[in-house]
Scaffold this active site. Structure first.
Site, mmCIF file in Angstrom:
data_model
loop_
_atom_site.group_PDB
_atom_site.id
_atom_site.type_symbol
_atom_site.label_atom_id
_atom_site.label_comp_id
_atom_site.label_asym_id
_atom_site.label_seq_id
_atom_site.Cartn_x
_atom_site.Cartn_y
_atom_site.Cartn_z
ATOM 1 N N ARG A 1 6.420 -0.813 3.128
ATOM 2 C CA ARG A 1 6.587 -1.969 4.032
ATOM 3 C C ARG A 1 7.475 -3.076 3.452
ATOM 4 N NH1 ARG A 1 3.010 -2.550 8.696
ATOM 5 N NH2 ARG A 1 2.651 -0.406 9.312
ATOM 6 N N ASP B 1 8.998 3.345 12.728
ATOM 7 C CA ASP B 1 7.536 3.380 12.706
ATOM 8 C C ASP B 1 7.082 4.819 12.886
ATOM 9 O OD1 ASP B 1 5.303 1.090 12.795
ATOM 10 O OD2 ASP B 1 4.587 2.874 13.845
ATOM 11 N N ARG C 1 7.918 -8.285 7.511
ATOM 12 C CA ARG C 1 7.614 -9.701 7.690
ATOM 13 C C ARG C 1 7.542 -10.538 6.420
ATOM 14 N NH1 ARG C 1 2.756 -8.156 11.513
ATOM 15 N NH2 ARG C 1 2.759 -6.600 9.858
ATOM 16 N N TYR D 1 -4.046 8.112 16.638
ATOM 17 C CA TYR D 1 -3.514 7.110 17.574
ATOM 18 C C TYR D 1 -3.376 7.677 18.994
ATOM 19 C CZ TYR D 1 -2.560 3.726 13.894
ATOM 20 O OH TYR D 1 -2.699 2.819 12.874
ATOM 21 N N ARG E 1 14.061 -10.417 13.777
ATOM 22 C CA ARG E 1 12.960 -10.033 14.669
ATOM 23 C C ARG E 1 12.821 -11.021 15.839
ATOM 24 N NH1 ARG E 1 9.385 -9.371 17.381
ATOM 25 N NH2 ARG E 1 7.299 -8.534 17.105
HETATM 26 O O1 CP3 Z 1 8.001 0.594 4.814
HETATM 27 C C1 CP3 Z 1 8.941 0.066 5.457
HETATM 28 O O2 CP3 Z 1 9.478 -0.994 5.089
HETATM 29 C C2 CP3 Z 1 9.508 0.811 6.657
HETATM 30 C C3 CP3 Z 1 8.961 0.443 7.898
HETATM 31 C C4 CP3 Z 1 7.607 0.910 8.377
HETATM 32 C C5 CP3 Z 1 6.973 0.260 9.461
HETATM 33 N N1 CP3 Z 1 5.865 0.974 9.775
HETATM 34 C C6 CP3 Z 1 7.457 -0.957 10.139
HETATM 35 C C7 CP3 Z 1 6.516 -1.811 10.866
HETATM 36 C C8 CP3 Z 1 6.803 1.993 8.000
HETATM 37 C C9 CP3 Z 1 6.986 3.001 6.870
HETATM 38 C C10 CP3 Z 1 5.706 2.034 8.905
HETATM 39 C C11 CP3 Z 1 4.678 3.084 8.871
HETATM 40 C C12 CP3 Z 1 3.444 2.920 9.658
HETATM 41 N N2 CP3 Z 1 3.303 2.380 10.899
HETATM 42 C C13 CP3 Z 1 2.175 3.407 9.251
HETATM 43 C C14 CP3 Z 1 1.913 4.176 7.984
HETATM 44 C C15 CP3 Z 1 1.802 3.320 6.799
HETATM 45 C C16 CP3 Z 1 0.581 2.431 6.782
HETATM 46 O O3 CP3 Z 1 0.779 1.214 6.830
HETATM 47 O O4 CP3 Z 1 -0.528 2.970 6.703
HETATM 48 C C17 CP3 Z 1 1.255 3.084 10.267
HETATM 49 C C18 CP3 Z 1 -0.217 3.404 10.271
HETATM 50 C C19 CP3 Z 1 1.986 2.445 11.309
HETATM 51 C C20 CP3 Z 1 1.461 1.974 12.612
HETATM 52 C C21 CP3 Z 1 1.643 0.517 12.777
HETATM 53 N N3 CP3 Z 1 2.870 -0.117 12.939
HETATM 54 C C22 CP3 Z 1 0.638 -0.477 12.823
HETATM 55 C C23 CP3 Z 1 -0.851 -0.223 12.677
HETATM 56 C C24 CP3 Z 1 1.282 -1.700 13.007
HETATM 57 C C25 CP3 Z 1 0.615 -3.046 13.254
HETATM 58 C C26 CP3 Z 1 0.081 -3.629 12.036
HETATM 59 C C27 CP3 Z 1 1.086 -4.551 11.424
HETATM 60 O O5 CP3 Z 1 1.405 -4.370 10.253
HETATM 61 O O6 CP3 Z 1 1.519 -5.448 12.131
HETATM 62 C C28 CP3 Z 1 2.684 -1.460 13.042
HETATM 63 C C29 CP3 Z 1 3.749 -2.473 13.198
HETATM 64 C C30 CP3 Z 1 4.874 -2.505 12.237
HETATM 65 N N4 CP3 Z 1 5.506 -1.416 11.699
HETATM 66 C C31 CP3 Z 1 5.500 -3.679 11.730
HETATM 67 C C32 CP3 Z 1 6.526 -3.251 10.867
HETATM 68 C C33 CP3 Z 1 7.508 -4.114 10.121
HETATM 69 C C34 CP3 Z 1 5.105 -5.116 12.095
HETATM 70 C C35 CP3 Z 1 5.496 -5.467 13.487
HETATM 71 C C36 CP3 Z 1 6.538 -6.564 13.610
HETATM 72 O O7 CP3 Z 1 7.396 -6.765 12.735
HETATM 73 O O8 CP3 Z 1 6.510 -7.210 14.636
#
Ligand code: CP3
Length: 342
Positions: free
Chosen positions: A23, A73, A27, A150, A36
């Site tokens: 990640r 994602d 953010r 999911y 964003r």
């Molecule tokens: O790692 C990175 O920098 C690459 C980007 C990346 C995102 N999601 C961007 C993202 C990666 C590798 C993921 C994987 C992901 N997404 C997983 C597996 C890894 C983990 O965290 O367990 C999962 C379960 C998801 C599903 C997901 N996406 C959730 C549950 C959420 C909401 C929770 C949160 O963190 O807000 C997201 C949103 C998400 N994915 C964001 C980002 C940058 C935040 C949303 C935003 O920027 O508005």
């Protein structure tokens, strides 16, 4: 080219330990929040290759990490299969349609690595061009069980009891759905590699909510199939498997046709190495909350972690994604601690 992470993944000699953060694109960076805020929502960013490329490169330039990870994602896969997701601000993912019956499963597409998810492939090509060989690019996908969770649950959950209910009440159709997700995931990862990804990571974020037997039957089996399929097509592309909270499965994970096992912070580096053996590279596993503390604590805890893992067959990272309210300077302190370690 800085190919430390590739060499570490393959068990080759490295001058220093490579480091990146799950990640890292997101953010924590004000520069990310700025991009964003220009778009309607998260999905618009993911689907726009130029913007996805821009935010993929931000942590590379700001944090000086040893690898980029494509901004996307794991939920793009269920969407391409026919279940679109919404990313609801400060709540997380939400699926209007979920999987309830065999009929729903029959309607799902199998993702092709060529025609589908072209926006991800285009973003990868742009990033590769911009990186110009400086550091490797990591592609990724969710593990079938996590995606299944999911697709059945429709949103995040503490227990994922709807998804687990399906496993217990209807294992046959559960396997049917997992098979479709697995084929889609293999095709998708192969597509990412064809577009330029230098290594790939499989995220099994919800591994830890299954019992060991259920995990072997409903998750590991499919991760194993994906590893075999990707390796059949690309024997030299390293694969990382990160199964969060699956300490009970480390021994079985060590048998996968992959190069790297990701560890969360609940797993002891020395114990994990004993269980996994010398054949895999380990990645992880600093508790992301350590980054809320002061520089000297971050340094102290990170150094102890590095010493426990050792320099060989190791990629430094957190034990899960960095939390959005983490200070960038604290992240830099972690990265510099790893880089200056001798
Ligand atoms: O790692 C990175 O920098 C690459 C980007 C990346 C995102 N999601 C961007 C993202 C990666 C590798 C993921 C994987 C992901 N997404 C997983 C597996 C890894 C983990 O965290 O367990 C999962 C379960 C998801 C599903 C997901 N996406 C959730 C549950 C959420 C909401 C929770 C949160 O963190 O807000 C997201 C949103 C998400 N994915 C964001 C980002 C940058 C935040 C949303 C935003 O920027 O508005």
């Amino acid at each position: 080219m800085n190919d430390l992470i590739i060499r570490a993944a393959k068990g080759e000699k490295v001058e220093r330990i490579p480091v990146w953060l799950m990640r890292q694109a997101g953010r924590i960076l004000p520069q990310y929040r700025k991009v964003r805020n220009k778009v309607k929502d998260f999905k618009e960013l993911v689907k726009n290759p130029e913007l996805a490329c821009e935010v993929t490169l931000q942590p590379v330039n700001i944090l000086n990490v040893d690898a980029a990870i494509i901004f996307s994602d794991i939920l793009v896969v269920p969407e391409a299969m026919g279940l679109p997701y919404l990313m609801i601000e400060s709540k997380g993912p939400y699926f209007e349609k979920t999987i309830k019956s065999v009929k729903d499963i029959k309607k799902l597409n199998i993702v092709s690595g060529r025609e589908d998810l072209k926006y991800v492939m285009d973003a990868i090509k742009l990033v590769k061009k911009e990186l110009n060989g400086s550091i490797p690019l990591i592609g990724f996908a969710g593990a079938p069980w996590t995606i299944f969770a999911y697709m059945v649950e429709g949103q995040g959950s503490k227990t994922f009891s709807k998804a687990k209910k399906l496993l217990y009440t209807n294992p046959l159709i559960s396997h049917e759905l997992l098979t479709k997700i697995s084929k889609s995931t293999s095709n998708y990862l192969i597509g990412q590699i064809n577009s330029g990804a230098d290594m790939v990571q499989i995220f099994d974020s919800w591994a830890g909510i299954l019992s060991p037997e259920m995990y072997a039957e409903f998750s590991l089996k499919y991760i194993s199939e994906i590893c075999d399929e990707v390796k059949k097509n690309f024997p030299s592309i390293p694969i990382t498997v990160f199964a969060k909270d699956a300490f009970f499965a480390l021994q079985k994970l060590s048998k996968l046709n992959c190069n790297v096992i990701g560890l969360d912070w609940t797993m002891d580096p020395v114990e994990s190495r004993k269980i996994i053996g010398p054949g895999k590279t380990l990645q992880g596993n600093l508790d992301p909350c350590v980054l809320y503390s002061d520089f000297s604590t971050i340094k102290k805890v990170s150094l102890k972690m590095i010493q426990n893992f050792g320099k060989h067959r190791y990629i430094a990272n957190l034990g899960h994604g960095v939390y959005p309210d983490t200070k960038v300077d604290n992240v830099k302190c972690f990265i510099d601690t790893v880089k200056n370690y001798n």
